[in-house]
Design a protein around this motif. Structure first.
Motif, PDB file in Angstrom:
ATOM      1  N   ARG A  86     -56.710  14.652  -2.294  1.00 31.86           N
ATOM      2  CA  ARG A  86     -55.923  14.478  -1.150  1.00 31.86           C
ATOM      3  C   ARG A  86     -56.530  15.192  -0.029  1.00 31.86           C
ATOM      4  NH1 ARG A  86     -53.802  11.672  -4.192  1.00 31.86           N
ATOM      5  NH2 ARG A  86     -51.623  11.722  -5.148  1.00 31.86           N
ATOM      6  N   TYR A  87     -56.283  14.524   0.951  1.00 37.91           N
ATOM      7  CA  TYR A  87     -56.737  14.965   2.450  1.00 37.91           C
ATOM      8  C   TYR A  87     -55.685  16.294   2.963  1.00 37.91           C
ATOM      9  CZ  TYR A  87     -59.263  14.891   6.928  1.00 37.91           C
ATOM     10  OH  TYR A  87     -59.767  14.996   8.113  1.00 37.91           O
ATOM     11  N   ASP A  88     -56.246  17.495   2.956  1.00 41.02           N
ATOM     12  CA  ASP A  88     -55.333  18.450   3.065  1.00 41.02           C
ATOM     13  C   ASP A  88     -54.380  18.443   4.397  1.00 41.02           C
ATOM     14  OD1 ASP A  88     -55.090  21.358   5.023  1.00 41.02           O
ATOM     15  OD2 ASP A  88     -55.152  21.672   2.787  1.00 41.02           O
ATOM     16  N   TYR A  89     -53.192  18.408   4.183  1.00 39.07           N
ATOM     17  CA  TYR A  89     -52.152  18.003   5.262  1.00 39.07           C
ATOM     18  C   TYR A  89     -52.090  18.740   6.582  1.00 39.07           C
ATOM     19  CZ  TYR A  89     -47.637  16.175   6.314  1.00 39.07           C
ATOM     20  OH  TYR A  89     -46.424  15.420   6.779  1.00 39.07           O
ATOM     21  N   ALA A  90     -52.282  20.239   6.491  1.00 34.78           N
ATOM     22  CA  ALA A  90     -52.447  21.029   7.358  1.00 34.78           C
ATOM     23  C   ALA A  90     -53.686  20.694   8.431  1.00 34.78           C
ATOM     24  CB  ALA A  90     -52.521  22.375   7.156  1.00 34.78           C
ATOM     25  N   LEU A 105     -43.677  13.751  14.963  1.00 35.89           N
ATOM     26  CA  LEU A 105     -43.608  14.950  14.152  1.00 35.89           C
ATOM     27  C   LEU A 105     -42.225  15.294  13.788  1.00 35.89           C
ATOM     28  CD1 LEU A 105     -46.494  17.243  15.745  1.00 35.89           C
ATOM     29  CD2 LEU A 105     -46.518  16.385  13.304  1.00 35.89           C
ATOM     30  N   GLU A 106     -41.436  15.412  14.653  1.00 37.29           N
ATOM     31  CA  GLU A 106     -40.050  15.617  14.179  1.00 37.29           C
ATOM     32  C   GLU A 106     -39.389  14.396  13.549  1.00 37.29           C
ATOM     33  OE1 GLU A 106     -35.832  16.562  17.206  1.00 37.29           O
ATOM     34  OE2 GLU A 106     -37.428  14.885  17.871  1.00 37.29           O
ATOM     35  N   PHE A 107     -39.776  13.328  13.752  1.00 37.20           N
ATOM     36  CA  PHE A 107     -39.303  12.259  12.807  1.00 37.20           C
ATOM     37  C   PHE A 107     -39.851  12.316  11.482  1.00 37.20           C
ATOM     38  CE2 PHE A 107     -40.030   8.154  10.572  1.00 37.20           C
ATOM     39  CZ  PHE A 107     -39.038   7.329  10.834  1.00 37.20           C
ATOM     40  N   ALA A 108     -41.245  12.795  11.178  1.00 37.93           N
ATOM     41  CA  ALA A 108     -41.541  13.051   9.959  1.00 37.93           C
ATOM     42  C   ALA A 108     -40.792  14.315   9.186  1.00 37.93           C
ATOM     43  CB  ALA A 108     -43.000  13.274  10.032  1.00 37.93           C
ATOM     44  N   ALA A 109     -40.493  15.220   9.838  1.00 41.11           N
ATOM     45  CA  ALA A 109     -39.768  16.536   9.197  1.00 41.11           C
ATOM     46  C   ALA A 109     -38.188  16.006   9.049  1.00 41.11           C
ATOM     47  CB  ALA A 109     -39.793  17.676  10.359  1.00 41.11           C
ATOM     48  N   ARG A 128     -43.764  23.458   1.873  1.00 37.08           N
ATOM     49  CA  ARG A 128     -45.015  23.805   2.449  1.00 37.08           C
ATOM     50  C   ARG A 128     -45.244  22.653   3.789  1.00 37.08           C
ATOM     51  NH1 ARG A 128     -50.183  21.655   1.742  1.00 37.08           N
ATOM     52  NH2 ARG A 128     -51.874  22.811   2.647  1.00 37.08           N
ATOM     53  N   GLU A 129     -45.145  21.564   3.263  1.00 35.62           N
ATOM     54  CA  GLU A 129     -45.310  20.328   4.492  1.00 35.62           C
ATOM     55  C   GLU A 129     -44.520  20.760   5.433  1.00 35.62           C
ATOM     56  OE1 GLU A 129     -46.901  16.768   1.216  1.00 35.62           O
ATOM     57  OE2 GLU A 129     -44.489  17.110   1.558  1.00 35.62           O
ATOM     58  N   ALA A 162     -43.563  22.085  11.014  1.00 35.66           N
ATOM     59  CA  ALA A 162     -42.695  22.673  11.923  1.00 35.66           C
ATOM     60  C   ALA A 162     -43.848  23.474  12.981  1.00 35.66           C
ATOM     61  CB  ALA A 162     -41.892  23.733  11.109  1.00 35.66           C
ATOM     62  N   ALA A 163     -44.669  24.066  12.234  1.00 30.29           N
ATOM     63  CA  ALA A 163     -45.572  24.838  12.932  1.00 30.29           C
ATOM     64  C   ALA A 163     -46.563  23.988  14.048  1.00 30.29           C
ATOM     65  CB  ALA A 163     -46.746  25.794  12.078  1.00 30.29           C
ATOM     66  N   GLU A 164     -46.823  22.934  13.711  1.00 27.55           N
ATOM     67  CA  GLU A 164     -47.490  21.880  14.657  1.00 27.55           C
ATOM     68  C   GLU A 164     -46.427  21.463  15.731  1.00 27.55           C
ATOM     69  OE1 GLU A 164     -51.165  19.857  15.570  1.00 27.55           O
ATOM     70  OE2 GLU A 164     -50.561  21.343  13.943  1.00 27.55           O
ATOM     71  N   ILE A 165     -45.238  21.178  15.504  1.00 33.56           N
ATOM     72  CA  ILE A 165     -44.419  20.762  16.534  1.00 33.56           C
ATOM     73  C   ILE A 165     -44.318  22.062  17.683  1.00 33.56           C
ATOM     74  CG2 ILE A 165     -42.134  20.771  17.190  1.00 33.56           C
ATOM     75  CD1 ILE A 165     -41.483  19.015  14.591  1.00 33.56           C
ATOM     76  N   GLN A 166     -44.477  23.202  17.304  1.00 30.63           N
ATOM     77  CA  GLN A 166     -44.250  24.213  18.302  1.00 30.63           C
ATOM     78  C   GLN A 166     -45.720  24.402  18.782  1.00 30.63           C
ATOM     79  OE1 GLN A 166     -41.648  26.429  18.880  1.00 30.63           O
ATOM     80  NE2 GLN A 166     -40.655  25.107  17.369  1.00 30.63           N
TER      81      GLN A 166
END
Length: 242
Positions: free
Chosen positions: A77-81, A163-167, A175-176, A181-185
């Motif tokens: 898996r490609y690390d999501y973060a 990102l909001e759509f993905a959330a 975890r995801e 959420a952190a990426e949005i901020q």
């Protein structure tokens, strides 16, 4: 997949096929790329080196678990973060197994018209796919004045909206969800500035409401201007961005 204004090197399919033959469990491959900048004539020039190694932050590939010295790197898996922090791929760099493409629903029609449509697809794909990285730059990413990605203000807004759509829609685990959420901020300041520059004050107000903490004073000023009657807000916005 190949966008209409990008190009494969002559050995692209041969190299991808070799990887898949050697690693039949791989669901998707991502090939390294170079950027070709059109200059308005037939010459053109290479820009910025190759995407994987000349753009990645220091220590990025070690953290991902990949070695640029290899011919290929295989990731269960490609690390999501890590992918959200620096995503080295664009659509023309991907080959996706048909069954996997169909299982995740392909490109989401609700993202049609967004500059982040491809990014949304990649986010879904990399949650479920074993990935093969091809380190040789085999894709030419063509840049010219009509590229959608050159509109940085709109792209900053589209990425936050994605990102909001993905959330909301991707069924993320805890975890995801925290990563998104952190990426949005982290991206909100760019989206707020983009909305201000494009005089999209409704979006600016929405982005302000999404902020989890106090915004820098310059962004607060932009938000305050966005609350004014639209003709006055537009005049002030044009003054500040000129």
């Amino acid at each position: 997949m190949l966008d209409h204004d990008d190009q494969f090197e002559p050995t692209y399919l041969e190299e991808v096929r070799a990887l898949i033959d050697a690693h039949p469990n791989v669901d998707t491959t991502i090939s390294n790329s170079r950027t070709w900048q059109e200059l308005g004539d037939e010459a053109g020039r290479w820009e910025h080196g190759n995407k994987f190694t000349d753009h990645a932050p220091a220590g990025y590939w070690d953290a991902v678990g990949a070695d640029p010295a290899d011919r290929w790197s295989i990731l269960e898996r490609y690390d999501y973060a890590r992918y959200l922090d620096f995503h080295p791929a664009q659509t023309s760099m991907f080959v996706v197994r048909r069954t996997v493409y169909e299982s995740i629903g392909g490109f989401d029609k609700r993202m049609r018209g967004s500059g982040a449509e491809n990014f949304e697809f990649e986010m879904r794909l990399l949650r479920v796919a074993a990935v093969g990285l091809v380190w040789t730059p085999l894709v030419r990413m063509i840049r010219h004045t009509s590229n959608l990605s050159l509109d940085g203000n709109r792209m900053a807004m589209d990425v936050v909206d994605c990102l909001e759509f993905a959330a909301r829609e991707h069924g993320l685990d805890e975890r995801e969800a925290a990563i998104v959420a952190a990426e949005i901020q982290s991206r909100l300041p760019h989206a707020i500035s983009g909305a201000f520059a494009l005089e999209d004050f409704a979006a600016l107000k929405r982005y302000e409401a999404m902020a989890s903490g106090a915004l820098p004073w310059k962004l607060q000023l932009k938000g305050a201007i966005g609350q004014l009657p639209k003709p006055l807000a537009r005049r002030l916005a044009a003054t500040l961005t000129s």
